[in-house]
Write an enzyme that holds these catalytic residues in place. Structure first.
Site, short mmCIF file in Angstrom:
data_model
loop_
_atom_site.label_atom_id
_atom_site.label_comp_id
_atom_site.label_asym_id
_atom_site.label_seq_id
_atom_site.Cartn_x
_atom_site.Cartn_y
_atom_site.Cartn_z
N LYS A 8 0.82 -1.23 0.00
CA LYS A 8 0.00 0.00 0.00
C LYS A 8 0.85 1.28 0.00
O LYS A 8 0.60 2.18 -0.78
CB LYS A 8 -0.92 0.05 1.24
CG LYS A 8 -1.99 -1.01 1.29
CD LYS A 8 -2.97 -0.72 2.43
CE LYS A 8 -2.34 -0.74 3.81
NZ LYS A 8 -1.83 -2.07 4.24
N ARG A 83 -9.74 1.91 8.71
CA ARG A 83 -9.47 0.50 8.99
C ARG A 83 -10.55 -0.13 9.86
O ARG A 83 -10.49 -1.34 10.11
CB ARG A 83 -8.14 0.37 9.73
CG ARG A 83 -6.91 0.20 8.84
CD ARG A 83 -5.68 0.36 9.71
NE ARG A 83 -4.59 -0.48 9.38
CZ ARG A 83 -3.40 -0.04 8.91
NH1 ARG A 83 -3.20 1.22 8.69
NH2 ARG A 83 -2.43 -0.89 8.69
N ARG A 122 10.99 -6.96 4.83
CA ARG A 122 10.99 -5.53 5.19
C ARG A 122 11.59 -5.33 6.59
O ARG A 122 12.29 -4.36 6.84
CB ARG A 122 9.56 -4.97 5.15
CG ARG A 122 9.50 -3.48 5.43
CD ARG A 122 8.14 -2.91 5.18
NE ARG A 122 7.20 -3.26 6.24
CZ ARG A 122 5.90 -2.97 6.21
NH1 ARG A 122 5.38 -2.37 5.15
NH2 ARG A 122 5.11 -3.29 7.21
N ARG A 128 11.57 -2.27 11.33
CA ARG A 128 10.37 -1.78 12.02
C ARG A 128 10.03 -2.65 13.23
O ARG A 128 10.05 -3.88 13.14
CB ARG A 128 9.18 -1.78 11.05
CG ARG A 128 8.99 -0.46 10.35
CD ARG A 128 7.87 -0.49 9.35
NE ARG A 128 6.57 -0.88 9.92
CZ ARG A 128 5.42 -0.68 9.29
NH1 ARG A 128 5.41 -0.07 8.13
NH2 ARG A 128 4.30 -1.07 9.83
N ARG A 139 -1.12 -8.61 13.35
CA ARG A 139 -1.58 -7.54 12.45
C ARG A 139 -2.45 -8.12 11.34
O ARG A 139 -3.45 -7.51 10.93
CB ARG A 139 -0.39 -6.79 11.86
CG ARG A 139 0.25 -5.85 12.91
CD ARG A 139 1.62 -5.39 12.50
NE ARG A 139 1.58 -4.57 11.32
CZ ARG A 139 2.57 -4.51 10.41
NH1 ARG A 139 3.66 -5.24 10.57
NH2 ARG A 139 2.46 -3.74 9.37
P1 AMP Z 1 0.76 0.79 8.58
O1 AMP Z 1 2.08 1.43 8.33
O2 AMP Z 1 -0.35 1.37 7.76
O3 AMP Z 1 0.81 -0.71 8.51
O4 AMP Z 1 0.38 1.14 10.11
C1 AMP Z 1 1.23 0.75 11.17
C2 AMP Z 1 0.44 0.71 12.47
O5 AMP Z 1 -0.09 2.00 12.76
C3 AMP Z 1 -0.77 -0.21 12.47
O6 AMP Z 1 -0.44 -1.55 12.74
C4 AMP Z 1 -1.60 0.41 13.60
O7 AMP Z 1 -1.07 0.10 14.88
C5 AMP Z 1 -1.37 1.90 13.36
N1 AMP Z 1 -2.38 2.43 12.41
C6 AMP Z 1 -2.16 2.91 11.16
N2 AMP Z 1 -3.31 3.30 10.60
C7 AMP Z 1 -4.29 3.07 11.51
C8 AMP Z 1 -5.70 3.23 11.51
N3 AMP Z 1 -6.35 3.73 10.44
N4 AMP Z 1 -6.37 2.89 12.63
C9 AMP Z 1 -5.74 2.41 13.71
N5 AMP Z 1 -4.42 2.19 13.77
C10 AMP Z 1 -3.69 2.52 12.68
#
Ligand code: AMP
Length: 186
Positions: A8, A83, A122, A128, A139
């Site tokens: 994404k 989400r 990654r 990370r 996740r």
């Molecule tokens: P991502 O980089 O999009 O995978 O986001 C990393 C982490 O940030 C996720 O695993 C959540 O803990 C938090 N996060 C990102 N976007 C959201 C969202 N829309 N709602 C809740 N937590 C989020």
């Protein structure tokens, strides 16, 4: 939309650039806050490190203020938001308040095994904290429980554009642009 590791972030940047709008990634904003040691970052980190979602209210407030910034005045691309169903409802209200409308919900499809492999790779490259195997599993679970059902919600509105996310970055990008070509822009 798409599970963790679907690509994404990478694709969002290319699509946003193509349309001349900012790519707004909630994950990136949270990570910047974590790195900066802000109160938001301190709160978000507890959830992120466990593979859980940051609470809706925190996330919604953050997105609301971000899309109110001038660079989002002509539109924006959201990466990693909404989400949850509560976020969908909140986004509807925000979008209506700003006079925008949602043009499309792009879904990147990938199979589970490929995603785990990508995420572990990654983890080696980026280091990370939420890319360890246990957290990755959590996740993916949270995605399946909370986020995957949203695809149906947007499909019922006729907004979903699904693209196969497996393959080279450029290849997937071509598929995305091809699929988005047929979407009318507001
Ligand atoms: P991502 O980089 O999009 O995978 O986001 C990393 C982490 O940030 C996720 O695993 C959540 O803990 C938090 N996060 C990102 N976007 C959201 C969202 N829309 N709602 C809740 N937590 C989020």
């Amino acid at each position: 939309m798409g599970p963790p590791g679907a690509g994404k972030g990478t694709q969002a940047k290319a699509v946003a650039e193509h349309f001349g709008v900012p790519a707004i990634s909630t994950g990136d904003i949270f990570r910047a806050n974590v790195n900066g040691g802000t109160p938001l970052g301190v709160e978000a980190k507890r959830y992120m490190d466990a593979g859980e979602y940051v609470p809706d209210e925190v996330t919604n407030n953050m997105v609301r203020s971000r899309i109110a910034e001038p660079d989002a005045g002509n539109g924006f691309l959201l990466d990693g938001y909404p989400r949850t169903l509560a976020q969908v409802t909140e986004l509807d209200a925000m979008v209506e308040a700003t006079g925008h409308q949602l043009d499309a919900v792009l879904v990147l499809t990938v199979d589970q095994d490929a995603v785990v492999g990508r995420l572990l790779k990654r983890a080696e490259i980026e280091g990370r904290a939420d890319d360890t195997e246990d957290v990755i599993r959590r996740r993916l679970e949270v995605y399946a429980e909370e986020t995957e059902p949203l695809i149906e919600v947007y499909a019922a509105r006729g907004l979903v554009v699904s693209v196969d996310g497996l393959g080279e970055i450029d290849e997937v990008q071509k598929r995305i642009f091809g699929a988005l070509d047929s979407v009318p822009q507001s």
